[in-house]
Design an enzyme around this catalytic site. Structure first.
Site, PDB file in Angstrom:
ATOM      1  N   ASN A 273       0.837  -1.189   0.000  1.00 44.27           N
ATOM      2  CA  ASN A 273       0.000   0.000   0.000  1.00 44.27           C
ATOM      3  C   ASN A 273       0.874   1.242   0.000  1.00 44.27           C
ATOM      4  OD1 ASN A 273      -2.262   1.570   0.119  1.00 44.27           O
ATOM      5  ND2 ASN A 273      -2.521   1.390   2.342  1.00 44.27           N
ATOM      6  N   ASP A 300      10.658   1.498   1.093  1.00 44.09           N
ATOM      7  CA  ASP A 300       9.457   1.079   1.833  1.00 44.09           C
ATOM      8  C   ASP A 300       9.616  -0.384   2.283  1.00 44.09           C
ATOM      9  OD1 ASP A 300       7.034   1.011   3.098  1.00 44.09           O
ATOM     10  OD2 ASP A 300       5.831   1.448   1.324  1.00 44.09           O
ATOM     11  N   PHE A 318      -0.212  -5.552   4.145  1.00 43.53           N
ATOM     12  CA  PHE A 318       0.430  -4.862   3.020  1.00 43.53           C
ATOM     13  C   PHE A 318       1.929  -4.747   3.266  1.00 43.53           C
ATOM     14  CE2 PHE A 318      -3.918  -2.942   2.769  1.00 43.53           C
ATOM     15  CZ  PHE A 318      -4.198  -3.220   1.441  1.00 43.53           C
TER      16      PHE A 318
HETATM   17  O1  DOR Z   1       2.736  -1.694   2.181  1.00 37.41           O
HETATM   18  C1  DOR Z   1       2.888  -1.033   3.176  1.00 37.41           C
HETATM   19  N1  DOR Z   1       3.394  -1.575   4.307  1.00 37.41           N
HETATM   20  N2  DOR Z   1       2.547   0.253   3.151  1.00 37.41           N
HETATM   21  C2  DOR Z   1       2.547   1.007   4.238  1.00 37.41           C
HETATM   22  O2  DOR Z   1       2.225   2.161   4.143  1.00 37.41           O
HETATM   23  C3  DOR Z   1       2.916   0.429   5.568  1.00 37.41           C
HETATM   24  C4  DOR Z   1       3.782  -0.753   5.399  1.00 37.41           C
HETATM   25  C5  DOR Z   1       3.941  -1.573   6.658  1.00 37.41           C
HETATM   26  O3  DOR Z   1       4.170  -0.994   7.722  1.00 37.41           O
HETATM   27  O4  DOR Z   1       3.859  -2.808   6.566  1.00 37.41           O
END
Ligand code: DOR
Length: 444
Positions: A273, A300, A318
């Site tokens: 996400n 990320d 996510f």
């Molecule tokens: O894919 C994601 N994982 N998007 C995010 O904004 C948070 C992150 C997570 O902390 O796992």
């Protein structure tokens, strides 16, 4: 002087010129010692300042089953990173100075890279009450973010930008309008329709980007847009720059390498996400990296445990890991096809994020910290998630053959990754030094 290490026969990242570099006591030396304690032959590999990743989830405190500061920074070192900025969506969130101090202490004790924590924007990341920005900054927070969650209230976001401006910190935004993304599992489009999954439109991101750009204008605050994934968001960032606003943005390797088709047959390793988008968005990401709209790159890195990802698509969390594949995905899919020069690509992983987050400069000039990476841009390797240093194995790139291998990472003069096979017996007669002249930048 303590033990000296000399790296000979490297290529300087910016110019491709041959260079030798020596360090001792954690710092780069002005000259080259005639008989170093350790002599490493780079064999023509590229030498650059250590990479920086400004979007990393280290998961501590509270989620050590996904990752720890120790394993996350070991993964960083394996990926060529000497510094990371870590996100505050831990348990509890980093919303008090004590937690910022705790992360910094833990990183000093167990870390293989420098760790720069971000503080939460709102208490508990609940979007209701702002945290104490000055206290978080004074404890060592380099930015403020509720990453993982948007700041839904425009009034709250406006105040956050104003207070952060006075504290001299950027607000790092996860842009998502929760009313548009509610219940969404992946990008809205034909693949979601085929799989019968509820979609998240690109507009869930871009409308919030537009809102926050206006609020950055209103407040004269500094806004950094995290993990941008779609064409309309990039156009909004471009417009903000045209207006001269203090708005910067990052994107991540998965957005320039994959589309939502990678979800295939409900593959939770392609679930993050913001979600993977369409081919049109992927093209727009490549364009925005090439034309300078994107200010820096980030991974990320979002590790999750195998049993958490091994669930029905709509129940899996996510996120994917990114630290150990980032440079190779940059070299293979940005540099090789000619979207970026090698020098520009490295700038986007070094100088650019340092500037945005106000991190200490790493230039490898004499007297400065020996934070560096040595990599072979042409060396092929196959991604084997089982061999990651990260506790997380959740990557969509398993089995991919990539170009660009990290040979050595050094942080503060300590080898944090690699170096095997580079060591040669020192001749001690100065011949190594005579062959080369360091490039101008090195001594600038
Ligand atoms: O894919 C994601 N994982 N998007 C995010 O904004 C948070 C992150 C997570 O902390 O796992």
């Amino acid at each position: 002087m303590g033990e000296t290490t000399l790296i000979r026969n490297a290529r300087w990242w910016r110019t491709g010129e041959r260079i030798d570099l020596a360090f001792s006591d954690g710092r780069v030396l002005a000259g080259l010692p005639p008989s170093p304690d350790r002599l490493l032959d780079a064999g023509g590999a590229v030498l650059s300042p250590g990479l920086v990743d400004v979007h990393v989830h280290l998961r501590e405190p509270g989620q050590g089953h996904k990752e720890t500061i120790e394993t996350g920074t070991r993964a960083a070192a394996a990926g060529g990173f000497t510094a990371v900025a870590c996100m505050p969506n831990t348990e509890p969130p980093l919303d008090r100075r004590e937690w910022i101090e705790w992360v910094l202490t833990r990183a000093r004790d167990a870390g293989s890279a420098r760790v720069h924590p971000m503080g939460a924007v709102t208490v508990g990341q609940r979007g209701e009450r702002l945290t104490e920005f000055l206290a978080l900054r004074d404890a060592g927070a380099v930015a403020l973010s509720d990453d993982g969650k948007p700041i839904a209230s425009a009034a709250m976001m406006r105040r956050a930008l104003e207070y952060a401006r006075d504290a001299g910190l950027p607000i790092v935004c996860h842009e998502e309008d929760p009313t548009l993304s509610a219940g969404g599992q992946m990008n809205e489009g034909p693949t979601a329709t085929r799989l019968g999954l509820r979609g998240i439109p690109g507009a869930a991101e871009s409308t919030m980007v537009r809102r926050d750009v206006e609020l950055a204008a209103l407040s004269a605050g500094r806004l950094h847009l995290a993990h941008l994934s779609c064409l309309e968001s990039l156009e909004a960032l471009r417009d903000a720059k045209r207006r001269g606003l203090a708005v910067t943005g990052e994107t991540c390797p998965h957005y320039w390498t994959l589309t939502d088709e990678a979800v295939g047959d409900y593959d939770t390793h392609a679930r993050m996400n913001p979600p993977l988008r369409s081919a049109r968005d992927r093209e727009a990401v490549l364009q925005a990296i090439a034309d300078g709209t994107i200010d820096c790159l980030a991974t990320d890195h979002a590790p999750h445990a195998a049993d958490e990802k091994d669930q029905p698509f709509d129940r899996a969390p996510f996120g994917i890991v990114g630290l150990e594949t980032a440079l190779a995905l940059t070299l293979t899919f940005l540099v090789e096809p000619g979207h970026l020069s090698l020098a520009r690509a490295i700038e986007l992983w070094t100088e650019a994020p340092r500037r945005i987050f106000g991190l200490p400069e790493v230039s490898l000039a004499p007297g400065t910290p020996a934070d560096l990476v040595l990599f072979d841009p042409g060396a092929e390797w196959t991604v084997e998630p089982g061999r990651f240093r990260s506790r997380g194995r959740n990557t969509p790139f398993g089995g991919w053959t990539l170009r660009g291998r990290i040979l050595l990472t050094v942080c503060g003069g300590e080898v944090t990754f690699g170096g095997d096979g580079l060591e040669v017996a020192s001749t001690g007669d100065g011949r190594d030094r005579a062959a080369v002249a360091p490039p101008v930048e090195h001594h600038a």
